[in-house]
Write a protein that holds these residues in place. Structure first.
Motif, PDB file in Angstrom:
ATOM      1  N   ILE A  43      -8.394 -13.454   9.534  1.00 17.92           N
ATOM      2  CA  ILE A  43      -7.875 -12.103   9.001  1.00 17.92           C
ATOM      3  C   ILE A  43      -8.155 -12.124   7.486  1.00 17.92           C
ATOM      4  O   ILE A  43      -7.173 -13.074   6.927  1.00 17.92           O
ATOM      5  CB  ILE A  43      -6.669 -11.680   9.439  1.00 17.92           C
ATOM      6  N   GLU A  44      -8.869 -11.343   6.696  1.00 14.30           N
ATOM      7  CA  GLU A  44      -8.950 -11.436   5.276  1.00 14.30           C
ATOM      8  C   GLU A  44      -7.588 -10.708   4.673  1.00 14.30           C
ATOM      9  O   GLU A  44      -7.221  -9.727   5.032  1.00 14.30           O
ATOM     10  CB  GLU A  44     -10.345 -10.592   5.101  1.00 14.30           C
ATOM     11  N   MET A  45      -7.284 -11.470   3.648  1.00 14.67           N
ATOM     12  CA  MET A  45      -6.042 -10.887   3.055  1.00 14.67           C
ATOM     13  C   MET A  45      -6.631 -10.410   1.514  1.00 14.67           C
ATOM     14  O   MET A  45      -7.212 -11.094   0.948  1.00 14.67           O
ATOM     15  CB  MET A  45      -4.928 -11.906   2.734  1.00 14.67           C
ATOM     16  N   ARG A  46      -6.332  -9.291   1.276  1.00 17.50           N
ATOM     17  CA  ARG A  46      -7.027  -8.612   0.046  1.00 17.50           C
ATOM     18  C   ARG A  46      -5.725  -8.472  -1.243  1.00 17.50           C
ATOM     19  O   ARG A  46      -4.658  -8.881  -0.956  1.00 17.50           O
ATOM     20  CB  ARG A  46      -7.511  -7.295   0.224  1.00 17.50           C
ATOM     21  N   ARG A  47      -6.262  -8.088  -2.183  1.00 16.94           N
ATOM     22  CA  ARG A  47      -5.325  -8.039  -3.503  1.00 16.94           C
ATOM     23  C   ARG A  47      -4.213  -7.052  -3.103  1.00 16.94           C
ATOM     24  O   ARG A  47      -4.137  -6.149  -2.603  1.00 16.94           O
ATOM     25  CB  ARG A  47      -6.249  -7.517  -4.660  1.00 16.94           C
ATOM     26  N   GLU A  48      -2.903  -7.706  -3.926  1.00 13.51           N
ATOM     27  CA  GLU A  48      -2.004  -6.828  -3.406  1.00 13.51           C
ATOM     28  C   GLU A  48      -1.724  -5.526  -4.279  1.00 13.51           C
ATOM     29  O   GLU A  48      -1.242  -4.412  -3.787  1.00 13.51           O
ATOM     30  CB  GLU A  48      -0.618  -7.557  -4.186  1.00 13.51           C
ATOM     31  N   GLU A  49      -2.511  -5.404  -5.491  1.00 12.80           N
ATOM     32  CA  GLU A  49      -2.570  -4.130  -6.395  1.00 12.80           C
ATOM     33  C   GLU A  49      -3.263  -2.974  -5.424  1.00 12.80           C
ATOM     34  O   GLU A  49      -3.032  -1.881  -5.672  1.00 12.80           O
ATOM     35  CB  GLU A  49      -3.244  -4.286  -7.626  1.00 12.80           C
ATOM     36  N   GLU A  50      -3.922  -3.189  -4.322  1.00 12.20           N
ATOM     37  CA  GLU A  50      -4.456  -2.241  -3.491  1.00 12.20           C
ATOM     38  C   GLU A  50      -3.451  -1.404  -2.867  1.00 12.20           C
ATOM     39  O   GLU A  50      -3.595  -0.297  -2.443  1.00 12.20           O
ATOM     40  CB  GLU A  50      -5.592  -2.798  -2.445  1.00 12.20           C
ATOM     41  N   VAL A  51      -2.314  -2.092  -2.801  1.00 18.11           N
ATOM     42  CA  VAL A  51      -1.010  -1.505  -2.016  1.00 18.11           C
ATOM     43  C   VAL A  51      -0.123  -0.718  -3.016  1.00 18.11           C
ATOM     44  O   VAL A  51       0.556   0.172  -2.943  1.00 18.11           O
ATOM     45  CB  VAL A  51      -0.376  -2.476  -1.165  1.00 18.11           C
ATOM     46  N   THR A  52       0.216  -1.609  -4.285  1.00 16.61           N
ATOM     47  CA  THR A  52       0.952  -1.337  -5.229  1.00 16.61           C
ATOM     48  C   THR A  52       0.649  -0.356  -6.310  1.00 16.61           C
ATOM     49  O   THR A  52       1.454   0.200  -6.803  1.00 16.61           O
ATOM     50  CB  THR A  52       1.625  -2.517  -5.850  1.00 16.61           C
ATOM     51  N   GLN A  53      -0.596  -0.078  -6.218  1.00 14.88           N
ATOM     52  CA  GLN A  53      -1.226   0.867  -7.194  1.00 14.88           C
ATOM     53  C   GLN A  53      -2.230   1.732  -6.397  1.00 14.88           C
ATOM     54  O   GLN A  53      -2.841   1.638  -5.573  1.00 14.88           O
ATOM     55  CB  GLN A  53      -1.939   0.041  -8.417  1.00 14.88           C
ATOM     56  N   TYR A  54      -2.732   3.086  -7.163  1.00 17.41           N
ATOM     57  CA  TYR A  54      -3.496   3.753  -6.539  1.00 17.41           C
ATOM     58  C   TYR A  54      -4.605   4.143  -7.878  1.00 17.41           C
ATOM     59  O   TYR A  54      -5.412   4.918  -7.769  1.00 17.41           O
ATOM     60  CB  TYR A  54      -3.061   5.062  -5.947  1.00 17.41           C
ATOM     61  N   ASP A  55      -4.618   3.140  -8.879  1.00 17.07           N
ATOM     62  CA  ASP A  55      -5.825   3.323  -9.689  1.00 17.07           C
ATOM     63  C   ASP A  55      -6.888   1.865  -9.589  1.00 17.07           C
ATOM     64  O   ASP A  55      -7.204   1.333 -10.271  1.00 17.07           O
ATOM     65  CB  ASP A  55      -5.267   3.235 -11.026  1.00 17.07           C
ATOM     66  N   PHE A  56      -6.651   1.250  -8.299  1.00 12.83           N
ATOM     67  CA  PHE A  56      -7.509  -0.066  -7.935  1.00 12.83           C
ATOM     68  C   PHE A  56      -8.938   0.390  -7.838  1.00 12.83           C
ATOM     69  O   PHE A  56      -9.846  -0.473  -8.011  1.00 12.83           O
ATOM     70  CB  PHE A  56      -6.786  -0.834  -6.930  1.00 12.83           C
ATOM     71  N   LEU A  57      -9.461   1.569  -7.418  1.00  9.36           N
ATOM     72  CA  LEU A  57     -10.565   1.961  -7.317  1.00  9.36           C
ATOM     73  C   LEU A  57     -11.202   2.024  -8.739  1.00  9.36           C
ATOM     74  O   LEU A  57     -10.754   3.040  -9.297  1.00  9.36           O
ATOM     75  CB  LEU A  57     -10.547   3.327  -6.447  1.00  9.36           C
ATOM     76  N   LYS A  58     -12.051   1.629  -9.043  1.00  8.10           N
ATOM     77  CA  LYS A  58     -12.778   1.636 -10.406  1.00  8.10           C
ATOM     78  C   LYS A  58     -14.355   1.935 -10.344  1.00  8.10           C
ATOM     79  O   LYS A  58     -15.100   1.434  -9.358  1.00  8.10           O
ATOM     80  CB  LYS A  58     -12.498   0.483 -11.258  1.00  8.10           C
ATOM     81  N   ASP A  59     -14.729   2.471 -11.396  1.00  5.97           N
ATOM     82  CA  ASP A  59     -16.567   2.459 -11.338  1.00  5.97           C
ATOM     83  C   ASP A  59     -16.969   1.163 -12.083  1.00  5.97           C
ATOM     84  O   ASP A  59     -16.295   0.317 -12.193  1.00  5.97           O
ATOM     85  CB  ASP A  59     -16.681   3.924 -12.146  1.00  5.97           C
ATOM     86  N   ALA A  60     -18.268   1.373 -12.081  1.00  6.58           N
ATOM     87  CA  ALA A  60     -18.950  -0.035 -12.681  1.00  6.58           C
ATOM     88  C   ALA A  60     -18.357  -0.523 -14.045  1.00  6.58           C
ATOM     89  O   ALA A  60     -18.807  -1.769 -14.544  1.00  6.58           O
ATOM     90  CB  ALA A  60     -20.566   0.193 -12.566  1.00  6.58           C
ATOM     91  N   SER A  61     -17.864   0.816 -14.683  1.00  5.69           N
ATOM     92  CA  SER A  61     -17.383   0.356 -16.212  1.00  5.69           C
ATOM     93  C   SER A  61     -15.982  -0.036 -16.182  1.00  5.69           C
ATOM     94  O   SER A  61     -15.296  -0.331 -17.220  1.00  5.69           O
ATOM     95  CB  SER A  61     -17.654   1.574 -17.105  1.00  5.69           C
ATOM     96  N   GLY A  62     -15.105  -0.093 -15.047  1.00  2.00           N
ATOM     97  CA  GLY A  62     -13.903  -0.677 -15.124  1.00  2.00           C
ATOM     98  C   GLY A  62     -12.964   0.660 -15.303  1.00  2.00           C
ATOM     99  O   GLY A  62     -11.612   0.387 -15.225  1.00  2.00           O
ATOM    100  N   HIS A  63     -13.422   1.921 -15.179  1.00  2.00           N
ATOM    101  CA  HIS A  63     -12.464   2.946 -15.354  1.00  2.00           C
ATOM    102  C   HIS A  63     -12.058   3.346 -13.982  1.00  2.00           C
ATOM    103  O   HIS A  63     -12.781   3.526 -12.829  1.00  2.00           O
ATOM    104  CB  HIS A  63     -13.267   4.077 -16.045  1.00  2.00           C
ATOM    105  N   PRO A  64     -10.850   3.908 -13.924  1.00  2.00           N
ATOM    106  CA  PRO A  64     -10.044   4.608 -12.573  1.00  2.00           C
ATOM    107  C   PRO A  64     -10.820   5.528 -12.026  1.00  2.00           C
ATOM    108  O   PRO A  64     -11.054   6.591 -12.667  1.00  2.00           O
ATOM    109  CB  PRO A  64      -8.559   4.692 -13.006  1.00  2.00           C
ATOM    110  N   LEU A  65     -11.126   5.328 -10.741  1.00  2.00           N
ATOM    111  CA  LEU A  65     -11.659   6.695 -10.041  1.00  2.00           C
ATOM    112  C   LEU A  65     -10.550   7.669  -9.448  1.00  2.00           C
ATOM    113  O   LEU A  65     -11.081   8.669  -9.319  1.00  2.00           O
ATOM    114  CB  LEU A  65     -12.489   6.281  -8.955  1.00  2.00           C
ATOM    115  N   LEU A  66      -9.267   7.058  -9.557  1.00  2.00           N
ATOM    116  CA  LEU A  66      -8.285   8.072  -9.042  1.00  2.00           C
ATOM    117  C   LEU A  66      -7.381   8.258 -10.366  1.00  2.00           C
ATOM    118  O   LEU A  66      -7.520   7.376 -11.159  1.00  2.00           O
ATOM    119  CB  LEU A  66      -7.503   7.526  -7.921  1.00  2.00           C
ATOM    120  N   LYS A  67      -6.323   9.119 -10.445  1.00  2.00           N
ATOM    121  CA  LYS A  67      -5.566   9.258 -11.578  1.00  2.00           C
ATOM    122  C   LYS A  67      -4.528   7.956 -11.505  1.00  2.00           C
ATOM    123  O   LYS A  67      -4.019   7.668 -10.421  1.00  2.00           O
ATOM    124  CB  LYS A  67      -4.440  10.425 -11.249  1.00  2.00           C
ATOM    125  N   PRO A  68      -4.578   7.358 -12.640  1.00  2.00           N
ATOM    126  CA  PRO A  68      -3.810   6.112 -12.727  1.00  2.00           C
ATOM    127  C   PRO A  68      -2.338   6.115 -12.629  1.00  2.00           C
ATOM    128  O   PRO A  68      -1.719   7.347 -12.826  1.00  2.00           O
ATOM    129  CB  PRO A  68      -3.904   5.441 -14.096  1.00  2.00           C
TER     130      PRO A  68
END
Length: 356
Positions: A287-312
């Motif tokens: 079972i793959e364990m992924r980064r904690e911030e995917e649960v604790t934040q909702y700005d973990f989705l970023k574009d190729a330049s590192g900018h959040p894709l959702l409201k930080p």
């Protein structure tokens, strides 16, 4: 190759072109990749996701690396490349099977150019086979529904459509096939925390197809089954053990338990390459364990330049800890039937159906 409206994987001008699924539904952005390491990063960061799509992309990654090599082919070097690709997402068994076939494809070549030609041909054939298998699976799945009925209400989890495969999809493929028979299908898509594949991707696909879809939170399925008639739960999978225990996106086990409580049929949609007969039970599935911030934040989705894709922003206190397993295992007794390109059957028939 007819894949429908959505083509997340394209081989064009000796490059792999991937639809960046992190940026959906906001915009359609394609990444053009020319090196193995770029594809591995795309797999790890979920530019491409879904067990069949990962397997296809992994094989194209090997081809891309072979393209940049010169001289005589060294199988030991190729083995190192295979290990790198395999480590990108360990739970889905489709990638393992595809890489094993890639090994066989190049075992007798003498130079890297030959390896490149054969690997490209193999990856394209793998993509074409996956599409065909999904279309057959979808048609087989319709047989589990009373076709004298004109409307069906189904719950899905994660994304199991064209975006996760070479086209058509597995669980969403069954829904598409029911629609193609003239049936009305109402889809309730679990949002699928924390990466939101259900709300971002499944809802997007259903809207593209003109299929009625409602997003529900992952904890809403009990209320829904209690308040409305649900005809089935349709999910995909990443690996199935010999006894039928099934690994799929985290939250699938909860949905299966609720479905059992309300006597709603729970169907797992899987092509042959999702069955791992070497594993006796699901307890052996990594079972793959992924980064904690995917649960604790909702700005973990970023574009190729590192900018959040959702409201930080934060969804938890600063420095809060989180668990983030990407998958869970649903035991076989909660699964009524597997839907495959080989037909539909209960967990107890897996070994007989997959012989040879």
């Amino acid at each position: 190759m007819e894949t429908g409206k959505l083509q997340p994987i394209v081989w064009r001008e000796e490059k792999l072109v991937l639809l960046d699924q992190r940026q959906l539904p906001g915009k359609k952005v394609f990444q053009e990749l020319s090196r193995l390491e770029d594809v591995i990063t795309a797999i790890k960061e979920m530019v491409v996701r879904g067990a069949p799509a990962i397997a296809i992309s992994g094989c194209f990654a090997l081809a891309l690396e072979a393209k940049h090599r010169r001289g005589s082919f060294q199988f030991s070097d190729f083995e190192g490349l295979v290990k790198k690709v395999h480590s990108s997402r360990p739970t889905a068994v489709n990638l393992t099977f595809a890489l094993n076939q890639a090994r066989e494809t190049v075992q007798n070549v003498s130079n890297w150019q030959q390896a490149y030609n054969l690997l490209v041909q193999f990856a394209i054939q793998l993509m074409e086979k996956d599409l065909k298998d999904n279309q057959t699976l979808g048609a087989e799945g319709t047989k589990l529904f009373p076709l004298e009925q004109n409307e069906f209400h189904v719950i899905t989890h994660c994304n199991t459509g064209a975006l996760a495969t070479a086209g058509h999809g597995t669980a969403l493929g069954v829904i598409r096939s029911l629609r193609d028979l003239g049936k009305k299908v109402v889809v309730y898509a679990d949002e699928t925390r924390p990466f939101l594949q259900g709300s971002r991707l499944t809802a997007f696909e259903m809207m593209e197809e003109g299929i009625e879809c409602y997003i529900i939170s992952d904890g809403m399925s009990g209320w829904l089954m209690n308040q409305r008639k649900i005809d089935a739960v349709l999910v995909g999978c990443d690996r199935v053990a010999r006894n039928g225990d099934t690994a799929n996106k985290i939250g699938t086990l909860n949905l299966a338990i609720v479905a059992k409580s309300f006597s709603v049929p729970f169907f797992v949609c899987a092509t042959k390459d999702s069955f791992d007969l070497k594993l006796e039970t699901g307890s052996s599935i990594p079972i793959e364990m992924r980064r904690e911030e995917e649960v604790t934040q909702y700005d973990f989705l970023k574009d190729a330049s590192g900018h959040p894709l959702l409201k930080p922003g934060m969804t938890s206190p600063l420095e809060a800890r989180a668990l983030n397993p990407s998958f869970d295992v649903t035991p076989n007794f909660l699964i009524q039937s597997f839907i495959t390109e080989m037909g539909c059957f209960p967990p107890g028939e897996i070994q007989n159906r997959l012989k040879g």
